[in-house]
Design a protein around this motif. Structure first.
Motif, PDB file in Angstrom:
ATOM      1  N   GLY A  75     -34.087  -7.432  54.591  1.00  0.00           N
ATOM      2  CA  GLY A  75     -35.272  -6.996  53.866  1.00  0.00           C
ATOM      3  C   GLY A  75     -35.107  -5.687  53.126  1.00  0.00           C
ATOM      4  O   GLY A  75     -36.069  -5.156  52.591  1.00  0.00           O
ATOM      5  N   TRP A  76     -33.916  -5.129  53.074  1.00  0.00           N
ATOM      6  CA  TRP A  76     -33.707  -3.827  52.454  1.00  0.00           C
ATOM      7  C   TRP A  76     -32.864  -3.914  51.184  1.00  0.00           C
ATOM      8  O   TRP A  76     -32.663  -2.929  50.492  1.00  0.00           O
ATOM      9  CB  TRP A  76     -33.043  -2.896  53.469  1.00  0.00           C
ATOM     10  N   THR A  77     -32.355  -5.105  50.891  1.00  0.00           N
ATOM     11  CA  THR A  77     -31.508  -5.267  49.701  1.00  0.00           C
ATOM     12  C   THR A  77     -32.161  -6.252  48.740  1.00  0.00           C
ATOM     13  O   THR A  77     -32.924  -7.128  49.144  1.00  0.00           O
ATOM     14  CB  THR A  77     -30.113  -5.791  50.092  1.00  0.00           C
ATOM     15  N   ASP A  78     -31.829  -6.105  47.485  1.00  0.00           N
ATOM     16  CA  ASP A  78     -32.379  -7.004  46.466  1.00  0.00           C
ATOM     17  C   ASP A  78     -31.765  -8.392  46.522  1.00  0.00           C
ATOM     18  O   ASP A  78     -32.401  -9.368  46.148  1.00  0.00           O
ATOM     19  CB  ASP A  78     -32.160  -6.412  45.064  1.00  0.00           C
ATOM     20  N   ASN A  79     -30.525  -8.482  46.997  1.00  0.00           N
ATOM     21  CA  ASN A  79     -29.827  -9.766  46.981  1.00  0.00           C
ATOM     22  C   ASN A  79     -29.881 -10.509  48.317  1.00  0.00           C
ATOM     23  O   ASN A  79     -29.256 -11.553  48.461  1.00  0.00           O
ATOM     24  CB  ASN A  79     -28.372  -9.567  46.553  1.00  0.00           C
ATOM     25  N   GLY A  80     -30.593  -9.976  49.298  1.00  0.00           N
ATOM     26  CA  GLY A  80     -30.733 -10.650  50.580  1.00  0.00           C
ATOM     27  C   GLY A  80     -29.542 -10.501  51.507  1.00  0.00           C
ATOM     28  O   GLY A  80     -29.504 -11.116  52.571  1.00  0.00           O
ATOM     29  N   GLU A  81     -28.562  -9.681  51.123  1.00  0.00           N
ATOM     30  CA  GLU A  81     -27.413  -9.453  52.009  1.00  0.00           C
ATOM     31  C   GLU A  81     -27.833  -8.582  53.188  1.00  0.00           C
ATOM     32  O   GLU A  81     -28.771  -7.790  53.098  1.00  0.00           O
ATOM     33  CB  GLU A  81     -26.281  -8.766  51.245  1.00  0.00           C
ATOM     34  N   ALA A  82     -27.115  -8.718  54.289  1.00  0.00           N
ATOM     35  CA  ALA A  82     -27.405  -7.928  55.478  1.00  0.00           C
ATOM     36  C   ALA A  82     -27.116  -6.449  55.212  1.00  0.00           C
ATOM     37  O   ALA A  82     -26.156  -6.096  54.528  1.00  0.00           O
ATOM     38  CB  ALA A  82     -26.569  -8.423  56.647  1.00  0.00           C
ATOM     39  N   TYR A  83     -27.961  -5.607  55.738  1.00  0.00           N
ATOM     40  CA  TYR A  83     -27.834  -4.156  55.591  1.00  0.00           C
ATOM     41  C   TYR A  83     -27.985  -3.533  56.964  1.00  0.00           C
ATOM     42  O   TYR A  83     -28.901  -3.877  57.715  1.00  0.00           O
ATOM     43  CB  TYR A  83     -28.922  -3.620  54.656  1.00  0.00           C
ATOM     44  N   GLU A  84     -27.082  -2.613  57.318  1.00  0.00           N
ATOM     45  CA  GLU A  84     -27.203  -1.891  58.581  1.00  0.00           C
ATOM     46  C   GLU A  84     -28.294  -0.840  58.417  1.00  0.00           C
ATOM     47  O   GLU A  84     -28.135   0.147  57.708  1.00  0.00           O
ATOM     48  CB  GLU A  84     -25.875  -1.221  58.953  1.00  0.00           C
ATOM     49  N   MET A  85     -29.426  -1.074  59.063  1.00  0.00           N
ATOM     50  CA  MET A  85     -30.634  -0.272  58.872  1.00  0.00           C
ATOM     51  C   MET A  85     -30.716   0.882  59.857  1.00  0.00           C
ATOM     52  O   MET A  85     -30.237   0.792  60.984  1.00  0.00           O
ATOM     53  CB  MET A  85     -31.856  -1.182  59.042  1.00  0.00           C
ATOM     54  N   PHE A  86     -31.347   1.929  59.426  1.00  0.00           N
ATOM     55  CA  PHE A  86     -31.647   3.094  60.253  1.00  0.00           C
ATOM     56  C   PHE A  86     -33.053   2.916  60.826  1.00  0.00           C
ATOM     57  O   PHE A  86     -33.967   2.503  60.114  1.00  0.00           O
ATOM     58  CB  PHE A  86     -31.567   4.374  59.417  1.00  0.00           C
ATOM     59  N   PRO A  87     -33.261   3.225  62.106  1.00  0.00           N
ATOM     60  CA  PRO A  87     -34.601   3.075  62.666  1.00  0.00           C
ATOM     61  C   PRO A  87     -35.509   4.282  62.442  1.00  0.00           C
ATOM     62  O   PRO A  87     -36.707   4.185  62.624  1.00  0.00           O
ATOM     63  CB  PRO A  87     -34.333   2.875  64.159  1.00  0.00           C
ATOM     64  N   LEU A  88     -34.934   5.413  62.046  1.00  0.00           N
ATOM     65  CA  LEU A  88     -35.735   6.620  61.851  1.00  0.00           C
ATOM     66  C   LEU A  88     -35.409   7.275  60.520  1.00  0.00           C
ATOM     67  O   LEU A  88     -34.243   7.339  60.107  1.00  0.00           O
ATOM     68  CB  LEU A  88     -35.451   7.654  62.948  1.00  0.00           C
ATOM     69  N   CYS A  89     -36.437   7.790  59.874  1.00  0.00           N
ATOM     70  CA  CYS A  89     -36.279   8.573  58.651  1.00  0.00           C
ATOM     71  C   CYS A  89     -36.902   9.940  58.920  1.00  0.00           C
ATOM     72  O   CYS A  89     -38.076  10.029  59.290  1.00  0.00           O
ATOM     73  CB  CYS A  89     -36.971   7.881  57.480  1.00  0.00           C
ATOM     74  N   PHE A  90     -36.102  10.974  58.774  1.00  0.00           N
ATOM     75  CA  PHE A  90     -36.566  12.337  58.996  1.00  0.00           C
ATOM     76  C   PHE A  90     -36.925  12.993  57.668  1.00  0.00           C
ATOM     77  O   PHE A  90     -36.308  12.715  56.650  1.00  0.00           O
ATOM     78  CB  PHE A  90     -35.474  13.180  59.663  1.00  0.00           C
ATOM     79  N   GLU A  91     -37.897  13.879  57.700  1.00  0.00           N
ATOM     80  CA  GLU A  91     -38.204  14.678  56.517  1.00  0.00           C
ATOM     81  C   GLU A  91     -37.446  15.998  56.616  1.00  0.00           C
ATOM     82  O   GLU A  91     -37.297  16.564  57.708  1.00  0.00           O
ATOM     83  CB  GLU A  91     -39.703  14.956  56.420  1.00  0.00           C
ATOM     84  N   THR A  92     -36.951  16.478  55.495  1.00  0.00           N
ATOM     85  CA  THR A  92     -36.271  17.764  55.440  1.00  0.00           C
ATOM     86  C   THR A  92     -36.811  18.562  54.262  1.00  0.00           C
ATOM     87  O   THR A  92     -37.350  17.989  53.315  1.00  0.00           O
ATOM     88  CB  THR A  92     -34.739  17.590  55.297  1.00  0.00           C
ATOM     89  N   GLU A  93     -36.683  19.866  54.340  1.00  0.00           N
ATOM     90  CA  GLU A  93     -37.048  20.724  53.221  1.00  0.00           C
ATOM     91  C   GLU A  93     -35.810  21.240  52.500  1.00  0.00           C
ATOM     92  O   GLU A  93     -35.911  21.985  51.536  1.00  0.00           O
ATOM     93  CB  GLU A  93     -37.915  21.885  53.716  1.00  0.00           C
ATOM     94  N   ASP A  94     -34.613  20.861  53.002  1.00  0.00           N
ATOM     95  CA  ASP A  94     -33.356  21.330  52.416  1.00  0.00           C
ATOM     96  C   ASP A  94     -32.315  20.215  52.482  1.00  0.00           C
ATOM     97  O   ASP A  94     -31.382  20.269  53.268  1.00  0.00           O
ATOM     98  CB  ASP A  94     -32.867  22.577  53.154  1.00  0.00           C
ATOM     99  N   ILE A  95     -32.490  19.195  51.656  1.00  0.00           N
ATOM    100  CA  ILE A  95     -31.591  18.044  51.715  1.00  0.00           C
ATOM    101  C   ILE A  95     -30.172  18.407  51.281  1.00  0.00           C
ATOM    102  O   ILE A  95     -29.207  17.863  51.812  1.00  0.00           O
ATOM    103  CB  ILE A  95     -32.161  16.850  50.921  1.00  0.00           C
ATOM    104  N   GLU A  96     -30.036  19.359  50.363  1.00  0.00           N
ATOM    105  CA  GLU A  96     -28.700  19.789  49.948  1.00  0.00           C
ATOM    106  C   GLU A  96     -27.984  20.490  51.104  1.00  0.00           C
ATOM    107  O   GLU A  96     -26.806  20.253  51.357  1.00  0.00           O
ATOM    108  CB  GLU A  96     -28.764  20.700  48.713  1.00  0.00           C
ATOM    109  N   GLY A  97     -28.691  21.366  51.808  1.00  0.00           N
ATOM    110  CA  GLY A  97     -28.113  22.046  52.968  1.00  0.00           C
ATOM    111  C   GLY A  97     -27.757  21.070  54.074  1.00  0.00           C
ATOM    112  O   GLY A  97     -26.730  21.218  54.740  1.00  0.00           O
TER     113      GLY A  97
END
Length: 139
Positions: A75-97
């Motif tokens: 459910g994460w790809t446009d072509n229906g291929e399997a994708y290794e998914m992450f269960p958590l998404c963290f917010e950051t204020e310094d993505i470059e760092g």
């Protein structure tokens, strides 16, 4: 069939549980690389509690079979291929760092930060135990 509106009974994610092979080694990595603070001293045979920037708890729990927090989805790809998914998404204020710290530590991390326009900047990374996460910064 009518859809009824019900007040959400769950407010937010207060804490998350992450499987790790060696709690002390993983706790040190999360402190050094991600800048998290340990809530209390380590106890042999127990997990570690680390604090995110806004105070939520991240539990590192011993997992002897080496299972990582990932799963496959189509459910994460446009072509229906399997994708290794992450269960958590963290917010950051310094993505470059964050990207620089992960790269400097030799962690598996996407080569570059993705700018998703109105969805902000994003990157995906893994901890030393293979737990996969996404980090997101508001636009």
């Amino acid at each position: 069939m009518s859809i009824t509106t019900k007040k959400a009974l769950l407010k937010k994610v207060e804490c998350a549980y992450i499987p790790v092979r060696d709690v002390a080694v993983s706790a040190a990595w999360y402190e050094e690389v991600l800048g998290l603070k340990r809530r209390s001293p380590l106890e042999p045979g127990r997990g570690a509690i680390l604090l995110l920037g806004d105070g939520q708890w991240l539990f590192l729990l011993p997992c002897s079979d080496g299972a990582a927090a990932v799963f496959e989805t189509t459910g994460w790809t446009d072509n229906g291929e399997a994708y290794e998914m992450f269960p958590l998404c963290f917010e950051t204020e310094d993505i470059e760092g964050l990207h620089a710290s992960l790269t400097g530590a030799g962690a598996w991390v996407e080569e570059s930060i993705r700018d998703e326009g109105s969805c902000g900047k994003q990157l995906t990374f893994k901890d030393p135990d293979g737990n996969k996460f996404q980090a997101w910064q508001q636009p």
